[in-house]
Design a protein around this motif. Structure first.
Motif, PDB file in Angstrom:
ATOM      1  N   MET A 148       0.881  -1.119  -0.122  1.00 50.62           N
ATOM      2  CA  MET A 148      -0.018  -0.014   0.064  1.00 50.62           C
ATOM      3  C   MET A 148       0.770   1.236   0.021  1.00 50.62           C
ATOM      4  O   MET A 148       0.263   2.332  -0.473  1.00 50.62           O
ATOM      5  N   THR A 149       2.040   1.239   0.481  1.00 47.74           N
ATOM      6  CA  THR A 149       2.861   2.441   0.728  1.00 47.74           C
ATOM      7  C   THR A 149       3.081   2.812  -0.866  1.00 47.74           C
ATOM      8  O   THR A 149       3.538   4.116  -0.955  1.00 47.74           O
ATOM      9  N   GLU A 150       3.239   1.927  -1.603  1.00 46.24           N
ATOM     10  CA  GLU A 150       3.388   2.100  -3.295  1.00 46.24           C
ATOM     11  C   GLU A 150       1.977   2.543  -4.194  1.00 46.24           C
ATOM     12  O   GLU A 150       1.663   3.546  -4.734  1.00 46.24           O
ATOM     13  N   LEU A 151       1.057   1.743  -3.618  1.00 44.80           N
ATOM     14  CA  LEU A 151      -0.256   1.815  -4.217  1.00 44.80           C
ATOM     15  C   LEU A 151      -0.891   3.170  -3.993  1.00 44.80           C
ATOM     16  O   LEU A 151      -1.897   3.554  -4.782  1.00 44.80           O
ATOM     17  N   TYR A 152      -0.840   3.481  -2.915  1.00 48.24           N
ATOM     18  CA  TYR A 152      -1.810   4.581  -2.371  1.00 48.24           C
ATOM     19  C   TYR A 152      -2.052   6.012  -3.065  1.00 48.24           C
ATOM     20  O   TYR A 152      -2.916   6.404  -3.317  1.00 48.24           O
ATOM     21  N   ARG A 153      -0.795   6.040  -3.733  1.00 51.81           N
ATOM     22  CA  ARG A 153      -0.856   7.220  -4.589  1.00 51.81           C
ATOM     23  C   ARG A 153      -1.555   7.330  -5.882  1.00 51.81           C
ATOM     24  O   ARG A 153      -1.642   8.447  -6.686  1.00 51.81           O
ATOM     25  N   HIS A 154      -1.723   5.976  -6.389  1.00 54.35           N
ATOM     26  CA  HIS A 154      -2.591   5.761  -7.754  1.00 54.35           C
ATOM     27  C   HIS A 154      -4.021   5.525  -7.493  1.00 54.35           C
ATOM     28  O   HIS A 154      -4.938   5.311  -8.393  1.00 54.35           O
ATOM     29  N   ILE A 155      -4.584   5.634  -6.068  1.00 58.80           N
ATOM     30  CA  ILE A 155      -5.976   5.152  -5.886  1.00 58.80           C
ATOM     31  C   ILE A 155      -6.859   6.141  -5.038  1.00 58.80           C
ATOM     32  O   ILE A 155      -5.963   7.047  -4.578  1.00 58.80           O
ATOM     33  N   GLY A 156      -8.085   5.961  -4.960  1.00 60.78           N
ATOM     34  CA  GLY A 156      -8.927   7.158  -4.146  1.00 60.78           C
ATOM     35  C   GLY A 156     -10.322   6.741  -4.479  1.00 60.78           C
ATOM     36  O   GLY A 156     -10.782   6.124  -5.447  1.00 60.78           O
ATOM     37  N   PRO A 157     -11.172   7.317  -3.861  1.00 63.14           N
ATOM     38  CA  PRO A 157     -12.559   6.924  -3.588  1.00 63.14           C
ATOM     39  C   PRO A 157     -13.337   7.356  -5.067  1.00 63.14           C
ATOM     40  O   PRO A 157     -14.563   6.847  -5.271  1.00 63.14           O
ATOM     41  N   THR A 158     -12.928   8.355  -5.689  1.00 64.23           N
ATOM     42  CA  THR A 158     -13.551   8.832  -7.264  1.00 64.23           C
ATOM     43  C   THR A 158     -12.577   8.382  -8.240  1.00 64.23           C
ATOM     44  O   THR A 158     -12.716   8.805  -9.385  1.00 64.23           O
TER      45      THR A 158
END
Length: 450
Positions: A148-158
């Motif tokens: 998730m430390t890498e993935l978080y910057r690419h995802i979001g609720p919208t």
């Protein structure tokens, strides 16, 4: 060379050595000839070429430390395939077989599956070649946090809302959500499949398994038939298989098989679902332990499977529910099912039948529910979880289950009507592919060249 075959040929040159991805693309594109001929605008606007190329492909290194202090390295993936209908939506798979080809095949399928639900969600998929089996909770937590430390910057609720898949359940979702919250300082519906304690949806765990049975129910209804008193072959023993069996029992059917990586259980009087749940959800042991309680059952080890297929599909039954993994049902398996009197197949796993097996089912004109239609219940309920998160509400199990049942009926009717419109009544492979494609393609046309 035709427009479709040139597209496939070009894809193999630009994305080499991705057999599973090619299989998924060919299965869809071969069905689209009728609609591409009837509307030349799709060709003129290069819709096919744009569809087979992901909008974004993210690959990253995941480093973590095991319980012995050893540094481990895995690969992580997130393929954001198409967002014409809404934010990317699709699961994360943790399994040693994961590679770019498998993630791209899953993501490509997800575009059309999500479109068929009628909900505002695009298609994506992700995962890692990390294997949770045999790992401690601490090791799994450290891996998930690093992932998730890498993935978080690419995802979001919208933008992109991942969910679970093989190897990713509530435990893994929890660890990843905790890390996302720690890094961003935000508490939002960025993942689905969450615990009921903190934003999850009732019926989410059951959704894919229930949905695949609801789809089968709709296939039978047009023939004025039901699942009652039918014997059923089910493969797998994860959530999809377990809750497919649960719903089959509720509708008066009798599942007589399930399987895992060690072999197949055949219990002629009906699978003991309570015991299977205990073995797989609590003790997490192999299916051969089933025989300790049921001496009248039979366990077929994987090394005794036929060379050209799988033991679970060689048994006599009325219906089959492939709920394990891709390409688990071969052309020889398909021929055996038909010879043994099976008249309905509803797919719970992603692409569980080989192309030759699919052709066999379609040619035999039996009721065949392809995975992108039949197993869409999971992603549909994930979107319902997103809706509950955004409105800060919690719906009852009954409300979610009713919405799931309505969505699966709508998916069936949409595919069924498309098949009839294009001159192949009953061919739900063609119907599902055309209906899903049309919804995405028309949205892409309206949004311009992006």
């Amino acid at each position: 060379m035709s427009y479709i075959h040139k597209t496939i040929s070009d894809l193999k040159n630009t994305s080499p050595a991705q057999a599973e991805f090619y299989q998924a693309v060919e299965e869809v594109l071969d069905s689209l000839a009728p609609i591409l001929e009837s509307n030349k605008l799709y060709q003129q606007q290069a819709i096919i070429q744009r569809l087979v190329e992901p909008e974004r492909q993210i690959m990253f290194r995941v480093t973590w430390v095991d319980d012995n202090g050893n540094i481990k390295v895995n690969k992580g993936y997130r393929i954001e395939f198409n967002s014409a209908l809404g934010p990317y939506k699709g699961g994360l798979r943790f399994h040693p077989s994961v590679n770019a080809s498998i993630i791209k095949f899953l993501g490509f399928e997800q575009i059309f599956k999500n479109a068929l639900t009628g909900l505002p969600i695009g298609g994506g998929k992700g995962g890692s070649n990390f294997d949770p089996k045999g790992k401690s909770d601490g090791e799994i937590m450290r891996f998930c946090q690093s992932f998730m430390t890498e993935l978080y910057r690419h995802i979001g609720p919208t933008t992109d809302v991942p969910a679970g898949d093989i190897g990713v359940g509530a435990r893994e979702i929890g660890y990843m959500f905790g890390q996302y919250k720690r890094i961003t300082g935000r508490y939002e519906g960025v993942l689905t499949g969450k615990s009921l304690l903190w934003g999850g949806s009732l019926a989410r765990k059951e959704a894919t398994g229930y949905g695949v049975v609801y789809f089968a129910e709709n296939m039978l209804a047009v023939k004025k038939d039901t699942l009652e008193n039918k014997t059923c072959l089910v493969s797998g023993s994860g959530n999809v298989a377990i809750y497919a069996m649960e719903k089959l029992y509720q509708l008066g059917a009798k599942p007589i098989t399930c399987s895992d990586s060690t072999g197949t259980i055949y219990h002629e009087t009906g699978i003991d679902l309570t015991l299977i749940k205990e073995l797989k959800e609590q003790t997490r042991t192999g299916l051969n332990a089933y025989l300790e309680t049921h001496k009248d059952a039979r366990f077929i080890p994987i090394d005794q499977y036929p060379e050209d297929g799988h033991a679970v599909w060689r048994l006599k039954a009325d219906a089959a529910f492939p709920c394990a993994t891709q390409n688990e049902l071969t052309v020889t398996d398909a021929q055996a099912l038909i010879a043994n009197g099976c008249t309905i197949i509803s797919e719970g796993a992603n692409m569980p039948s080989t192309q030759e097996a699919i052709n066999t089912f379609v040619d035999a004109k039996i009721s065949y529910g392809p995975s992108k239609a039949a197993n869409a219940g999971g992603v549909a309920t994930s979107q319902l979880e997103m809706a509950q998160n955004s409105s800060m509400q919690t719906w009852s199990f009954e409300k979610v289950d009713q919405r799931l049942k309505e969505i699966m009926k709508n998916i069936f009717e949409t595919a069924h009507q498309a098949a009839e419109e294009f001159g192949q009544p009953g061919n739900l492979v063609l119907g599902a592919n055309i209906a899903g494609f049309k919804r995405v393609a028309d949205a892409m046309l309206e949004q311009g060249v992006v």
